[in-house]
Structure formats: C-alpha cells, structure tokens
Design an enzyme around this catalytic site. Structure first.
Site, PDB file in Angstrom:
ATOM      1  N   LYS A  31       0.965  11.025  13.325  1.00 17.36           N
ATOM      2  CA  LYS A  31       1.546  11.509  12.064  1.00 17.36           C
ATOM      3  C   LYS A  31       2.081  12.919  12.248  1.00 17.36           C
ATOM      4  O   LYS A  31       1.610  13.659  13.109  1.00 17.36           O
ATOM      5  CB  LYS A  31       0.503  11.510  10.946  1.00 17.36           C
ATOM      6  CG  LYS A  31       0.167  10.116  10.420  1.00 17.36           C
ATOM      7  CD  LYS A  31      -0.719  10.161   9.179  1.00 17.36           C
ATOM      8  CE  LYS A  31      -1.055   8.732   8.732  1.00 17.36           C
ATOM      9  NZ  LYS A  31      -1.928   8.680   7.527  1.00 17.36           N
ATOM     10  N   GLU A  38       0.856  -1.187   0.000  1.00 19.83           N
ATOM     11  CA  GLU A  38       0.000   0.000   0.000  1.00 19.83           C
ATOM     12  C   GLU A  38       0.893   1.238   0.000  1.00 19.83           C
ATOM     13  O   GLU A  38       1.797   1.371   0.826  1.00 19.83           O
ATOM     14  CB  GLU A  38      -0.918  -0.021   1.240  1.00 19.83           C
ATOM     15  CG  GLU A  38      -1.862   1.159   1.260  1.00 19.83           C
ATOM     16  CD  GLU A  38      -3.147   0.897   2.051  1.00 19.83           C
ATOM     17  OE1 GLU A  38      -3.402  -0.255   2.443  1.00 19.83           O
ATOM     18  OE2 GLU A  38      -3.904   1.868   2.264  1.00 19.83           O
ATOM     19  N   ARG A  39       0.671   2.095  -0.964  1.00 16.68           N
ATOM     20  CA  ARG A  39       1.474   3.314  -1.147  1.00 16.68           C
ATOM     21  C   ARG A  39       2.946   2.980  -1.384  1.00 16.68           C
ATOM     22  O   ARG A  39       3.843   3.735  -0.976  1.00 16.68           O
ATOM     23  CB  ARG A  39       1.330   4.267   0.039  1.00 16.68           C
ATOM     24  CG  ARG A  39      -0.094   4.539   0.437  1.00 16.68           C
ATOM     25  CD  ARG A  39      -0.968   4.958  -0.716  1.00 16.68           C
ATOM     26  NE  ARG A  39      -2.379   5.081  -0.323  1.00 16.68           N
ATOM     27  CZ  ARG A  39      -3.357   5.308  -1.213  1.00 16.68           C
ATOM     28  NH1 ARG A  39      -3.092   5.372  -2.497  1.00 16.68           N
ATOM     29  NH2 ARG A  39      -4.598   5.420  -0.809  1.00 16.68           N
ATOM     30  N   GLU A  60       3.877   9.167  -0.985  1.00 13.29           N
ATOM     31  CA  GLU A  60       2.488   9.069  -1.440  1.00 13.29           C
ATOM     32  C   GLU A  60       1.987  10.379  -2.047  1.00 13.29           C
ATOM     33  O   GLU A  60       1.325  10.380  -3.080  1.00 13.29           O
ATOM     34  CB  GLU A  60       1.598   8.655  -0.258  1.00 13.29           C
ATOM     35  CG  GLU A  60       0.126   8.604  -0.598  1.00 13.29           C
ATOM     36  CD  GLU A  60      -0.753   8.138   0.568  1.00 13.29           C
ATOM     37  OE1 GLU A  60      -0.222   7.824   1.649  1.00 13.29           O
ATOM     38  OE2 GLU A  60      -1.976   8.084   0.374  1.00 13.29           O
ATOM     39  N   ASP A  75      -2.727  14.383   6.524  1.00 10.55           N
ATOM     40  CA  ASP A  75      -2.225  13.112   6.006  1.00 10.55           C
ATOM     41  C   ASP A  75      -0.984  13.270   5.143  1.00 10.55           C
ATOM     42  O   ASP A  75      -1.080  13.157   3.918  1.00 10.55           O
ATOM     43  CB  ASP A  75      -3.352  12.438   5.190  1.00 10.55           C
ATOM     44  CG  ASP A  75      -3.050  10.973   4.917  1.00 10.55           C
ATOM     45  OD1 ASP A  75      -2.080  10.458   5.494  1.00 10.55           O
ATOM     46  OD2 ASP A  75      -3.792  10.354   4.129  1.00 10.55           O
ATOM     47  N   GLU A  89       5.212   9.616  13.466  1.00 13.19           N
ATOM     48  CA  GLU A  89       5.084   8.812  12.250  1.00 13.19           C
ATOM     49  C   GLU A  89       5.326   9.717  11.052  1.00 13.19           C
ATOM     50  O   GLU A  89       4.540  10.613  10.763  1.00 13.19           O
ATOM     51  CB  GLU A  89       3.694   8.164  12.155  1.00 13.19           C
ATOM     52  CG  GLU A  89       3.520   7.334  10.880  1.00 13.19           C
ATOM     53  CD  GLU A  89       2.190   6.575  10.808  1.00 13.19           C
ATOM     54  OE1 GLU A  89       1.758   5.997  11.827  1.00 13.19           O
ATOM     55  OE2 GLU A  89       1.578   6.572   9.720  1.00 13.19           O
ATOM     56  N   TRP A  92     -12.884  13.463   2.176  1.00 13.96           N
ATOM     57  CA  TRP A  92     -12.044  12.759   1.207  1.00 13.96           C
ATOM     58  C   TRP A  92     -11.993  13.506  -0.119  1.00 13.96           C
ATOM     59  O   TRP A  92     -11.442  13.009  -1.094  1.00 13.96           O
ATOM     60  CB  TRP A  92     -12.576  11.329   0.967  1.00 13.96           C
ATOM     61  CG  TRP A  92     -12.254  10.381   2.081  1.00 13.96           C
ATOM     62  CD1 TRP A  92     -11.447  10.620   3.146  1.00 13.96           C
ATOM     63  CD2 TRP A  92     -12.720   9.025   2.231  1.00 13.96           C
ATOM     64  NE1 TRP A  92     -11.384   9.510   3.966  1.00 13.96           N
ATOM     65  CE2 TRP A  92     -12.160   8.517   3.423  1.00 13.96           C
ATOM     66  CE3 TRP A  92     -13.562   8.199   1.484  1.00 13.96           C
ATOM     67  CZ2 TRP A  92     -12.406   7.221   3.891  1.00 13.96           C
ATOM     68  CZ3 TRP A  92     -13.803   6.901   1.944  1.00 13.96           C
ATOM     69  CH2 TRP A  92     -13.228   6.419   3.134  1.00 13.96           C
ATOM     70  N   GLU A 129     -10.552   4.613   8.995  1.00 10.62           N
ATOM     71  CA  GLU A 129     -10.732   4.215   7.597  1.00 10.62           C
ATOM     72  C   GLU A 129     -11.235   2.774   7.478  1.00 10.62           C
ATOM     73  O   GLU A 129     -10.711   1.979   6.717  1.00 10.62           O
ATOM     74  CB  GLU A 129      -9.427   4.380   6.815  1.00 10.62           C
ATOM     75  CG  GLU A 129      -8.919   5.806   6.832  1.00 10.62           C
ATOM     76  CD  GLU A 129      -7.708   6.047   5.939  1.00 10.62           C
ATOM     77  OE1 GLU A 129      -7.648   7.125   5.338  1.00 10.62           O
ATOM     78  OE2 GLU A 129      -6.828   5.170   5.868  1.00 10.62           O
ATOM     79  N   ARG A 134     -11.607  17.550   9.790  1.00 11.45           N
ATOM     80  CA  ARG A 134     -10.782  16.362  10.031  1.00 11.45           C
ATOM     81  C   ARG A 134      -9.509  16.708  10.818  1.00 11.45           C
ATOM     82  O   ARG A 134      -8.978  15.885  11.556  1.00 11.45           O
ATOM     83  CB  ARG A 134     -10.434  15.728   8.678  1.00 11.45           C
ATOM     84  CG  ARG A 134      -9.555  14.525   8.780  1.00 11.45           C
ATOM     85  CD  ARG A 134      -9.539  13.803   7.449  1.00 11.45           C
ATOM     86  NE  ARG A 134      -8.288  13.106   7.241  1.00 11.45           N
ATOM     87  CZ  ARG A 134      -7.881  12.610   6.084  1.00 11.45           C
ATOM     88  NH1 ARG A 134      -8.640  12.723   5.011  1.00 11.45           N
ATOM     89  NH2 ARG A 134      -6.735  11.986   5.977  1.00 11.45           N
TER      90      ARG A 134
END
Ligand code: GCW
Length: 721
Positions: free
Chosen positions: A381, A188-189, A414, A386, A408, A564, A312, A357
C-alpha cells in the site's frame, strides 16, 4: 408513441441537425463521449486528416480497434466514417502492425518500433508515395489499440494532429484494478452500488457493461483486473465459477485485459477437502498445481493470483509456522509454467505483537527480501497504515531491492469521503510516487521502485482498488471517474502531472472550453488537500468512524485491538497530540533511509503536513504560521470547510456550462460534503479541546453541536462494509 414514430423522429433530427439526438448526460459514457467536435477549424483538419480509415487484418483486437474508431470518429467528426481493409492510396488514417498491414510494413518503422516494446505504439504523420498518412503502428495489436485510444484522446482534447511524432510505451507492466467485489455482489468499501459482475447471470448473459468497462480500461492502458475481493471466497476457484470467470476473460481479452483472481489460502481445505493448507505439504502443492492447471483450461491467458494472507483474520502460511515467502512461492510454483504471477500483499499486521502498526509490514517482509520466486511481486500500500488522506510513503519501498514491489493505491475513497466527497486523488498518488526513498542515493523515488527501474526487475506493477459499481455513472460521484482515469494514466506513465491528467479528463468528460476547464482543474487540484484539512490535518490519521469509516470518531477506544482505535493514533493528552515515531517513541522512523529520517526526525524541521504522524507535539508549540499548534489545527480544520464552500461557489458558477443532470448531482454532493466537513471539523475540535483546554480562536466559526451529540451519531447501514 410507437417505436416507428420515435425512430422517424430521431431520423428527422439527424437529417436536420446532422447529428444524433443529444444523449442524456448520466455519466455512463465516462470520458469516452465522442460528441461532435465544436471547433470548426479543428473539425475540418480532423476530417481531412482522418478521412479514410484503413485497418488491415482481422483479429478480435483489430475488430475492437475498428469498432472504436467507427463509433468515435463517426461521433466526433459528425458523419459515418468508412473503415476499409485495403491500404488506401489516398492517404488517411492507417492502423496496424507490420504483420497485419502491408502499408505499415512498407513504411520501414522497424527501428522506431523496437523502442516501444510489446505494448507501446507510434503515432506518426507520415508521407508515403506522395500521400499523407496518420499512422498508428505497434508491434502488437494491443499496442495498436492503445495507439488508437491515444489518437482519440488527442481529438477529444482538441489537439492539432497534423505533425504527429509520438512514441509511447508504458512504464509499468502490470496495470491492474483490484475489485473488492464479493460473489453476492456486495462490494467491500464500494460506494457506487453493487458489483458490476452479475455472477448469477454469468456465463450466459454478457452485460454491455462488461464491454464498456473493458473499453474504458483499455483507453487508459489498464491491462488487468482482479475480479474478486482480497478477503477471498474459495468458491470462485470451483468449476461453477470458473465458467463465469472464463466468460468475463473472453470479453476482456480483445481489449488487452487479463483476468486475475484472489486465492484464499485455505482453499485446499475448503474446496479441496484436504486436512491442511500448509504450503510445504506435498499434497497441498499438488492441489494448487492441479487447480492452477484447471484454471488455465478455462482461461488460457489467466494472469494469476492476488493474495491477502495472515492479515485481518485471513488464513495464510503463518497458520502453519511458515513465512509469507513460503506461501507466495507455493502459488508461484504452480503458476510459473503458465506464465502467471502472484501478487502477494504486504498489508499485514501482527495478530499478537503490540508494536506500532506502522512498523509491522516492514518487520515481516524486509527479512524475506530475496527469498521470493521470480514470478512473485509484493504488493505494498502507498503508506504504512491504511489509505489515509495523507500518509508518508511506505517504508518497504526501497527496502527490498531483491524483490519487485508493486504499488497498491486505493481509488475507492474509503477514507476520503466515500461516494459523496469530491477528492481528486492524482495529487495524492503523485505525492507518493515522487517521494524519495534514498535507497540508492538521491532520486531513488518510489516511482522507480514501482516501475522496476531502480533495481532492474523484470516485473513491475501498480494496482488500484476500484471505485466501480453498478451505479449508472459507475463511480457514484461524477468526479470519482477522474480517479479511475488518473490511476490508469499514472500506471501507464507516472511522470504525467496531476494537472495534465485533470485537463484531459475534464475536456473529455465535460468540454474543452477554457472557462470551464480552468475552474474545474483548480477545484480538483485543491480538493484532496481540502479533505486532508477537514479530516486529518498535519499528519493526524485514523480518526474515522468505527467499521463503516464514514465520518469522524476520534474518541474510538477500547476495541479488541488497540490499533483499530483512534486514540491509538492521535495520542492526544493534556500535553499535546501526535504519535511519536522517533527514537523516543516507536522508532518507526528507523525503517527509512537516513536521509529520509533526517527530514522527519526533528519536530522543528519536520514538514507540517506529516508533523503529528511522527511527533507528539505540545499544544502551545509554535507552528510555521506563528500560531500555536492548537490554533493552527483549528485554522486548518476551518480552512477545510471554507475550501469546500469555495468549491461550491466555483461549481455553482458553472451552471450554464455543465449539463443539468451532472451539475445537479455534483451540486447536491458538494452540499453533503460541506455538511460532512463541518461535522468533521466540529467533532474533532470539540473532542481534542477536552485535552487542549483552549478556546477555538475568535473569528473562526464555532461548532454548532455538542461533543455528546456528535458522539451519538451512528450512521446505519452505511455502504461498503
Ligand atoms: O483498509 C482496510 C479495509 C478493509 C480491507 C483491508 C485490506 C479488503 O477497511 O476493508 O479489506 O484494508 O486492504 O485488506
């Protein structure tokens, strides 16, 4: 040609030129290239100083130390070194701990060693009984390994090693790669091929890559790896896979690298056949306890779990009306007797509440401060949305003093051009680490939260989402390697500068010639800002294509969740653009300390690089350059494209100094980046122009395509999804 003839030829080359035949520079060797030192004076010095090598004692880690010294010194010094395990009477290099080496014991380094702790090391030029020694000393064999790599780095970057007095230890305890690797080997990514974990052939086949991966990580101080995706598959916790995990753990152990897994919260149901995964249910507790005990029978030094829960679509404690702390503590209790930790991710945003968010992780986690068990560390993060090209630091840093928080970072790009754009991320990592949270007054930097020093936490850590795959050069973009390298170096010591890390990396990866180091360093240092400019200047964010996240799509709207979409974040309208996060808007700003709020709350004084993150600004508002906001945006987008062209010029001029293979690859990737930068610029400006209704200033390149054309672009099968 028969094998014999090839061998004879190679032997002849060695005889005539005194070195191995040149290896193809395919990038596989990363920064561990160990080719003959070209500087004659230094070569002489190194040969003299490191002539005899003594590594006393035998253990898997010391064997690794010997192997690395053998391989590295033989290559760098141009002739096979002999490594003995008798303390040499002639001086030379000695590596070990007071327990493994009589010579190091005799040197009386106890006091100095006390200061470097369990993972640190000393690197000293020291006389003993009339002989000159270069000493790598540590309290643990792992420290000896880190000291060995430090010495090798000094040689590779061509430093004088005659008067060494290095005392070095890591600032954070858990220095970890997070692999978002699935059991089917998709990543993923991931933009560098498939997962390096060949689960099908494990545990029987040990790919040389696992060893080289461990060497590379140990060389920068990375001491943990989470093998599996945070969007987890509970199968990895079954015996069939635990055998494979054990095989990897066995390979990594001598390199000081612990293995961790991602725990899917619903595992008790999926593989345990229980009816619930409720963290307060006694059967669930017993299941995890047994599961953890079982894991330790395979991997006695298992590190613990990373968990993505209620985020998610992942299952979590909230499915049972329990809190994140209940969930984390369930696993922590099972791991505590074995010394394992839980890295519980704070990347959550509510499924129902239509709130900014930006605010949601803080809203959910801040009230839980002080309720996590001692072996839980909350993984946050760098920013609240994100991994965007630029984000202000996450408001949780500094807001949970009773809970250790780990960083993180995303090493995989990405949102920064994925596998083909050159973006050196150390300046971005540093920007976050150096941000001041003001949690305990001025100087309460994010770095001090993360290394545990601000609130005196026993555990601390930094995780980096890996950019590694099975591409021959590991990271797709040759410069992606620099981000892996920089992450490790900063996790070890966040005080290092991005420039110095770039210098080290360039010297080790290409060559030490100043005519190459300086232009490449300048190019790297500017590269992240370049990406910010052609993608999301002035605090814009989340404008990328749906799902694959490659390329621009500021027009994305009407998706299952407003947060999103792109329009949710840029909020462009006929008046202006940007997300008002002040009191008149979502008030996300209130989650920061008053001093931080003061920096950002006034659009007139808010730094322009985060202006539209916090403010909705009129198209005609004046910016610092004297231009209107609209014009300034146009200039920044165009400037981003221009900077890519500057990178191209710099790189082209290095043609004679970089080996052909890597030069060609970077050159072609830069051409892709230039094309993509134009794509970003043109698509974004044309789209925003539908609101601003203003022309792109004369003198700037005008878009080549139409908005409709850009909106139709839909890359098929883009990697990493
Ligand atoms: O950025 C988003 C990514 C997801 C990722 C998620 C996360 C692993 O697009 O692919 O899932 O973040 O960090 O959990």
């Amino acid at each position: 040609m028969s094998k014999k003839i090839v061998f004879c030829f190679a032997f002849l080359v060695v005889l005539i030129f005194g070195q191995k035949p040149a290896q193809a520079e395919d990038g596989y060797r990363l920064w561990q290239r160990y080719d003959l030192i070209q500087n004659k004076d230094l070569l002489k010095q190194y040969r003299k100083t490191l002539g005899n090598v003594t590594v006393q004692g035998s253990s898997p880690t010391l064997a690794v130390v010997k192997d690395e010294l053998d391989m590295a010194l033989s290559g760098l010094l141009g002739s096979k070194v002999t490594i003995t395990d008798n303390a040499s009477k002639k001086g030379g290099l000695v590596a070990g701990t007071p327990a493994t080496s009589s010579l190091i014991k005799d040197l009386g380094l106890d006091q100095k060693l006390k200061e470097v702790g369990q993972e640190g090391f000393l690197l000293l030029s020291q006389k003993h009984k009339g002989n000159a020694y270069t000493v790598i000393a540590a309290n643990s064999e792992k420290g000896v390994l880190y000291g060995t790599f430090h010495l090798l780095r000094l040689l590779q970057t061509q430093q004088d090693i005659q008067n060494l007095n290095v005392s070095n230890s890591p600032k954070t305890k858990l220095r970890i790669l997070n692999h978002w690797d699935n059991l089917d080997r998709t990543v993923e990514r991931g933009y560098a091929g498939f997962s390096i974990w060949d689960w099908h052939k494990l545990p029987d086949y040990i790919d040389q890559r696992y060893i080289d991966y461990a060497r590379a990580n140990a060389s920068v101080g990375i001491n943990g790896t989470v093998l599996t995706n945070v969007n987890a598959n509970s199968l990895v916790l079954t015996p069939e896979y635990l055998k494979k995990v054990k095989a990897l753990a066995d390979v990594f152990r001598p390199y000081g690298i612990k293995v961790y897994l991602t725990a899917r919260f619903s595992s008790p149901i999926e593989i345990g056949k229980l009816k619930t995964a409720d963290p307060l249910n006694p059967e669930v507790k017993a299941w995890w306890k047994n599961k953890v005990n079982e894991i330790y029978t395979y991997v006695p030094d298992f590190g613990g779990f990373t968990v993505k829960a209620n985020s998610e679509g992942q299952p979590g404690p909230q499915n049972y009306n329990r809190s994140h702390a209940d969930g984390a503590n369930l696993l922590a209790e099972a791991l505590a007797p074995k010394g394992g930790v839980v890295m519980w991710r704070a990347f959550v945003y509510d499924n129902n509440v239509p709130d900014d968010r930006h605010k949601q992780a803080y809203t959910e986690f801040k009230p839980l401060d002080g309720t996590f068990q001692g072996n839980v560390i909350v993984q946050v993060k760098n920013g609240a949305i994100d991994f965007q090209p630029r984000e202000p630091f996450h408001p949780l840093f500094g807001a949970m003093p009773k809970t250790p928080l780990m960083m993180e970072f995303q090493i995989t790009q990405e949102y920064l051009g994925q596998g083909t754009h050159l973006a050196y991320l150390a300046p971005m990592f540093k920007e976050t680490l150096e941000s001041d949270t003001y949690a305990k007054g001025q100087g309460s930097t994010v770095a001090k939260v993360v290394d545990g020093s601000l609130d005196n936490h026993a555990i601390s850590g930094m995780a980096g989402v890996a950019n590694i795959g099975n591409d021959i050069n590991w990271t797709s973009h040759p410069f992606g390697q620099a981000n892996w390298y920089a992450f490790g170096r900063l996790a070890w010591d966040h005080a290092l500068t991005a420039e110095d890390i770039a210098d080290e990396w360039i010297k080790m990866t290409f060559s030490g010639s100043p005519s190459l180091v300086t232009p490449i360093r300048n190019m790297m240092m500017a590269s992240r800002e370049t990406v910010v400019n052609y993608m999301t200047p002035m605090g814009l964010h989340h404008l990328m294509g749906w799902d694959h996240h490659y390329g621009p799509a500021p027009w994305i709207k009407d998706k299952p969740r407003a947060d999103w979409t792109s329009v949710y974040y840029h909020r462009a309208d006929e008046k202006g653009i940007g997300f008002d996060r002040t009191k008149t808007g979502s008030n996300a700003l209130s989650q920061y300390a008053p001093e931080v709020q003061a920096q950002w709350e006034n659009p007139a004084t808010c730094p322009e690089d985060v202006l539209l993150w916090f403010h909705h600004v009129a198209w005609d508002a004046k910016t610092k350059s004297g231009r209107t906001l609209w014009d300034e945006l146009c200039y920044r987008y165009s400037g981003g494209v221009d900077s890519v062209r500057t990178m191209q010029k710099t790189w082209n001029a290095l043609a004679g100094q970089v080996d052909k293979e890597r030069h060609q690859q970077v050159k072609q990737y830069l051409a892709i980046q230039e094309k993509d930068a134009r794509w970003w610029r043109d698509a974004c400006l044309l789209y925003f122009q539908t609101f601003s209704k203003r022309p792109i200033p004369q003198g700037l390149e005008q878009p080549q395509g139409t908005l409709e054309e850009y909106m139709k672009i839909d890359p098929k099968f883009a990697p990493g999804i």
